[in-house]
Design a protein around this motif. Sequence first.
Motif, PDB file in Angstrom:
ATOM      1  N   SER A  21       0.785  -1.265   0.130  1.00  0.00           N
ATOM      2  CA  SER A  21       0.194   0.002  -0.052  1.00  0.00           C
ATOM      3  C   SER A  21       0.891   1.242  -0.037  1.00  0.00           C
ATOM      4  N   GLU A  22       0.394   2.577  -0.683  1.00  0.00           N
ATOM      5  CA  GLU A  22       1.185   3.643  -0.557  1.00  0.00           C
ATOM      6  C   GLU A  22       0.467   4.407   0.661  1.00  0.00           C
ATOM      7  N   ILE A  23       1.437   5.199   1.326  1.00  0.00           N
ATOM      8  CA  ILE A  23       1.152   6.126   2.494  1.00  0.00           C
ATOM      9  C   ILE A  23       0.860   7.280   1.524  1.00  0.00           C
ATOM     10  N   LEU A  24      -0.608   7.644   1.684  1.00  0.00           N
ATOM     11  CA  LEU A  24      -0.913   9.079   1.249  1.00  0.00           C
ATOM     12  C   LEU A  24      -0.777  10.310   2.131  1.00  0.00           C
ATOM     13  N   SER A  25      -0.926   9.999   3.450  1.00  0.00           N
ATOM     14  CA  SER A  25      -0.818  11.102   4.306  1.00  0.00           C
ATOM     15  C   SER A  25      -0.841  10.632   5.696  1.00  0.00           C
ATOM     16  N   TRP A  26      -0.216  11.334   6.719  1.00  0.00           N
ATOM     17  CA  TRP A  26      -0.443  10.927   8.085  1.00  0.00           C
ATOM     18  C   TRP A  26      -1.146  12.105   8.808  1.00  0.00           C
ATOM     19  N   LYS A  27      -2.010  11.289   9.795  1.00  0.00           N
ATOM     20  CA  LYS A  27      -3.158  12.207  10.240  1.00  0.00           C
ATOM     21  C   LYS A  27      -2.630  12.659  11.651  1.00  0.00           C
ATOM     22  N   ILE A  40      -5.015   7.372  12.241  1.00  0.00           N
ATOM     23  CA  ILE A  40      -3.619   7.822  11.918  1.00  0.00           C
ATOM     24  C   ILE A  40      -3.007   8.066  10.775  1.00  0.00           C
ATOM     25  N   ALA A  41      -3.522   7.334   9.623  1.00  0.00           N
ATOM     26  CA  ALA A  41      -2.988   7.594   8.379  1.00  0.00           C
ATOM     27  C   ALA A  41      -4.012   7.375   7.266  1.00  0.00           C
ATOM     28  N   GLU A  42      -3.927   7.609   6.245  1.00  0.00           N
ATOM     29  CA  GLU A  42      -4.763   7.437   5.013  1.00  0.00           C
ATOM     30  C   GLU A  42      -3.706   6.760   3.963  1.00  0.00           C
ATOM     31  N   VAL A  43      -4.003   5.439   3.549  1.00  0.00           N
ATOM     32  CA  VAL A  43      -3.076   4.633   2.660  1.00  0.00           C
ATOM     33  C   VAL A  43      -4.011   4.212   1.353  1.00  0.00           C
ATOM     34  N   VAL A  73       3.334  -5.080   3.030  1.00  0.00           N
ATOM     35  CA  VAL A  73       2.448  -5.766   4.101  1.00  0.00           C
ATOM     36  C   VAL A  73       3.393  -6.469   5.149  1.00  0.00           C
ATOM     37  N   GLY A  74       3.410  -6.002   6.309  1.00  0.00           N
ATOM     38  CA  GLY A  74       4.300  -6.539   7.430  1.00  0.00           C
ATOM     39  C   GLY A  74       5.423  -5.691   7.807  1.00  0.00           C
ATOM     40  N   LYS A  75       5.685  -4.565   6.897  1.00  0.00           N
ATOM     41  CA  LYS A  75       6.813  -3.697   7.444  1.00  0.00           C
ATOM     42  C   LYS A  75       6.209  -2.689   8.363  1.00  0.00           C
ATOM     43  N   PRO A  76       6.914  -2.094   9.361  1.00  0.00           N
ATOM     44  CA  PRO A  76       6.516  -1.261  10.395  1.00  0.00           C
ATOM     45  C   PRO A  76       6.610   0.123   9.582  1.00  0.00           C
ATOM     46  N   ILE A  77       5.287   0.649  10.122  1.00  0.00           N
ATOM     47  CA  ILE A  77       5.037   2.075   9.565  1.00  0.00           C
ATOM     48  C   ILE A  77       5.050   3.256  10.889  1.00  0.00           C
ATOM     49  N   VAL A  78       4.808   2.613  12.092  1.00  0.00           N
ATOM     50  CA  VAL A  78       4.840   3.721  12.912  1.00  0.00           C
ATOM     51  C   VAL A  78       4.644   2.882  14.281  1.00  0.00           C
TER      52      VAL A  78
END
Length: 474
Positions: A21-27, A40-43, A73-78
């Motif tokens: 998935s692509e990280i579009l924005s962080w909230k 917390i995010a929009e993907v 998928v499975g990678k840490p994002i936050v």
Amino acid sequence: MTATMIKEFRLPDLGEGLTESEILSWKVAVGDTVALNQVIAEVETAKAVVELPSPFAGVVAALHEQPGTVVEVGKPIVSFEVEDARSSESAGSSNGAAPNGGAASQTDEAPATPAKREPNLVGYGAVVEHSGRPVRRARGTVRTDAVAPAAVPPAAAPPAAVPPAAVLPAVEHETAADSGTGERPRSTPPVRKLARDLGIDLANVRGTGPGGLITREDVQSFSGARHDDTATDVVPSASERERETRTPIKGVRKFTAAAMVQSAFSAPHVTEFLTVDVTATMDLLARLKGSKAFEGVKLTPLTIAAKAVLIALRNNPTLNSRWDEERQEIVQFNYVNLGIAAATPRGLTVPNIKDAHGLSLHGLATELSELTATARAGKTAPAELSGGTISITNIGVFGIDAGTPILNPGEAAIVALGAVRKAPWVVNDELAVRQVMSLSLSFDHRLVDGEQGSRFLSDLGAILTDPAMVMTMV
């Protein structure tokens, strides 16, 4: 003080086995306090834009990916700083509590807790690696580790100085042996992807950004210089490069392209056309709009046509089926999940109305309005994009009369509705001006014979020509 620990949230599978998935924005930002299930995010997945709720209540300790980054998928994002529930169990223990009442340091005598997955609203994330007292950082500072640092003994030497964090963008600073220092060159995820696409080793690129950060311009400059050294072609000037715009193929458009290619080359398409007089249908539409029963409900030619498709399917069920290649079976559906092709800023999507066959005209109109509004806003949930059994695409809204629509993968048929136009038409052997529409039907010839497809299209045309014909079909 209450002891705390760091927990990671890893990108979950957001449905249908999607791998990235692509990280579009962080909230949220580093240092923000968040509540459980707070967005917390929009993907953007390959199918839709999805809001991610927080699986924890706590403080944002680190954002591991920047907007615009495609994450597996499975990678840490936050990472979150949360209350350590185990601290209450060890409170008062002489070898468990820190002298200052803070988080207990992990030593050789207290092995790290094994990693475990904790379920949350959108999948499995938050894998606990180890605990420790996190270092609170001001918002905007650079995080140089992916998880909580191990507790450092008082006598340990301080880490090497780094440039002032406040002036640096958030970047990853991983330790991969890409250079003689054993440290990965400083850059952002999009820049690293650009370097990979161009076949460039960032260890050979000199960073001109703050603190030696390698920028996109550095990579492009290095690529141009290398081109000059190995070829006789002239590197295009800036003005020449502006003559074209390149957009990465990703997200919804990438998924749609792959699905259409798969459908076009795996299912033998047949397309038939029928132009019909829909004057009676347009008159019915006008009457319904003025009736109290449909007050406040949006009614369009698509509404009537969608209902007509559902009725025509009753006598032609083979068009509501699927070819199961793996099991070598034909699956005929006894329900209709009606797909509606919707053009969105991110590309074509085909959300479907579940169990549309059981809806009244009023209910169908309401569902259509909600479906199209949600799709155009980019808020369609992945579940609404799967499980369709037959689809409609309304090309008439663009002023197009007919086309050869490509099947939505896994479906046997798709109907294209053309524009409603006034045209000369023969009525009772006399020429008259009528409202006409062209219908296009594409079907999978493995599942649907020419006769079956023709009968369905004929029934659909008959209903739209004279809505009273419904009485002979139900």
